[in-house]
Motif scaffolding. Structure first.
Motif, PDB file in Angstrom:
ATOM      1  N   UNK A   1      -8.507   8.316  38.919  1.00 35.63           N
ATOM      2  CA  UNK A   1      -8.702   8.025  37.492  1.00 35.63           C
ATOM      3  C   UNK A   1      -7.376   7.629  36.851  1.00 35.63           C
ATOM      4  N   UNK A   2      -6.323   8.381  37.155  1.00 36.33           N
ATOM      5  CA  UNK A   2      -5.008   8.111  36.567  1.00 36.33           C
ATOM      6  C   UNK A   2      -4.438   6.762  37.005  1.00 36.33           C
ATOM      7  N   UNK A   3      -4.542   6.452  38.285  1.00 42.31           N
ATOM      8  CA  UNK A   3      -3.965   5.195  38.773  1.00 42.31           C
ATOM      9  C   UNK A   3      -4.795   4.000  38.312  1.00 42.31           C
ATOM     10  N   UNK A   4      -6.094   4.165  38.192  1.00 36.77           N
ATOM     11  CA  UNK A   4      -6.936   3.095  37.646  1.00 36.77           C
ATOM     12  C   UNK A   4      -6.538   2.829  36.196  1.00 36.77           C
ATOM     13  N   UNK A   5      -6.446   3.886  35.397  1.00 43.06           N
ATOM     14  CA  UNK A   5      -6.059   3.731  33.992  1.00 43.06           C
ATOM     15  C   UNK A   5      -4.676   3.096  33.864  1.00 43.06           C
TER      16      UNK A   5
ATOM     17  N   UNK B   1       0.374  11.676  37.679  1.00 43.04           N
ATOM     18  CA  UNK B   1      -0.122  11.691  36.301  1.00 43.04           C
ATOM     19  C   UNK B   1       0.950  11.180  35.346  1.00 43.04           C
ATOM     20  N   UNK B   2       1.714  12.048  34.682  1.00 44.48           N
ATOM     21  CA  UNK B   2       2.621  11.572  33.632  1.00 44.48           C
ATOM     22  C   UNK B   2       3.738  10.650  34.129  1.00 44.48           C
ATOM     23  N   UNK B   3       4.119  10.724  35.397  1.00 40.75           N
ATOM     24  CA  UNK B   3       5.160   9.847  35.952  1.00 40.75           C
ATOM     25  C   UNK B   3       4.565   8.890  36.993  1.00 40.75           C
ATOM     26  N   UNK B   4       3.318   8.509  36.789  1.00 43.41           N
ATOM     27  CA  UNK B   4       2.624   7.674  37.772  1.00 43.41           C
ATOM     28  C   UNK B   4       3.300   6.318  37.970  1.00 43.41           C
ATOM     29  N   UNK B   5       4.036   5.850  36.975  1.00 45.74           N
ATOM     30  CA  UNK B   5       4.760   4.581  37.107  1.00 45.74           C
ATOM     31  C   UNK B   5       5.794   4.649  38.239  1.00 45.74           C
TER      32      UNK B   5
ATOM     33  N   UNK C   1      -3.994  -0.502  32.192  1.00 48.84           N
ATOM     34  CA  UNK C   1      -3.190  -0.505  30.955  1.00 48.84           C
ATOM     35  C   UNK C   1      -1.921  -1.342  31.077  1.00 48.84           C
ATOM     36  N   UNK C   2      -1.382  -1.478  32.293  1.00 53.41           N
ATOM     37  CA  UNK C   2      -0.179  -2.289  32.487  1.00 53.41           C
ATOM     38  C   UNK C   2      -0.509  -3.746  32.789  1.00 53.41           C
ATOM     39  N   UNK C   3      -1.797  -4.045  32.903  1.00 58.46           N
ATOM     40  CA  UNK C   3      -2.212  -5.415  33.175  1.00 58.46           C
ATOM     41  C   UNK C   3      -2.094  -5.829  34.629  1.00 58.46           C
TER      42      UNK C   3
ATOM     43  N   UNK D   1      -9.388  -2.584  39.929  1.00 58.65           N
ATOM     44  CA  UNK D   1      -8.749  -1.282  40.117  1.00 58.65           C
ATOM     45  C   UNK D   1      -9.734  -0.267  40.688  1.00 58.65           C
ATOM     46  N   UNK D   2     -10.953  -0.265  40.177  1.00 55.93           N
ATOM     47  CA  UNK D   2     -11.964   0.678  40.678  1.00 55.93           C
ATOM     48  C   UNK D   2     -12.360   0.380  42.119  1.00 55.93           C
TER      49      UNK D   2
END
Length: 165
Positions: A106-110, A32-36, A114-116, A123-124
């Motif tokens: 959901x988090x990894x798709x978003x 989630x918050x550190x998914x990068x 969002x990062x292009x 992604x889905x």
């Protein structure tokens, strides 16, 4: 069944370790918050994964082959463990996605959109349970074969160990 008792034990240990690893990733925020950080940090699972194969082959060498194990015997031991893990992969992925980290997709798709890195549609189609069930089984097969081959080389016996020291 007695011939593969050790392999079944270690395959189950491996699956439990993987589920615990996913729970650790989730608790560290990598879902989630550190998914990068997830794509890089998830590779650390290789350390306990290889350790389990080493311990499994040592167990088989000591308790089934009386201390002497050829490369072929070690590789086949690892291969049996791998095949059991592959069969259990879809179930473990289901447990992961439904119970341990249900918001991951959901988090990894978003994040990917969002990062292009991907379009929403791409992604889905990539980040979903069916896709991950397939990828986890294929990944387990490839990595299990490779790990088995390397660990079997390292742990094969040259001759029967001497009983006296």
């Amino acid at each position: 069944m007695k011939n593969v008792k050790i392999e079944i034990k270690w395959a189950l240990i491996f699956v439990v370790m993987m589920l615990a690893w996913i729970a650790l990733e989730k608790s560290l925020g990598w879902h989630d918050e550190k998914i990068a950080d997830h794509a890089t940090m998830t590779n650390l699972v290789a350390i306990p994964a290889v350790a389990i194969y080493v311990l499994a082959l040592l167990d088989k060498r000591k308790n089934f082959y009386q201390g002497v194990m050829s490369y072929y015997q070690g590789f086949m031991t690892g291969l049996v463990i791998t095949l059991i893990v592959v069969v259990l992969s879809p179930l473990s992925q289901y447990i992961t996605s439904e119970f341990i980290t249900p918001d991951y997709f959901t988090n990894i798709i978003n994040y990917s959109v969002s990062t292009g890195e991907m379009t929403q549609e791409k992604a889905e189609s990539y980040f979903n349970l069916q896709s991950y069930m397939i990828m986890s089984a294929v990944g387990a097969l490839i990595m299990g074969i490779a790990t088995s081959a390397v660990v079997a080389v390292i742990l094969k016996s040259k001759s029967k160990p001497s009983a006296s020291y």
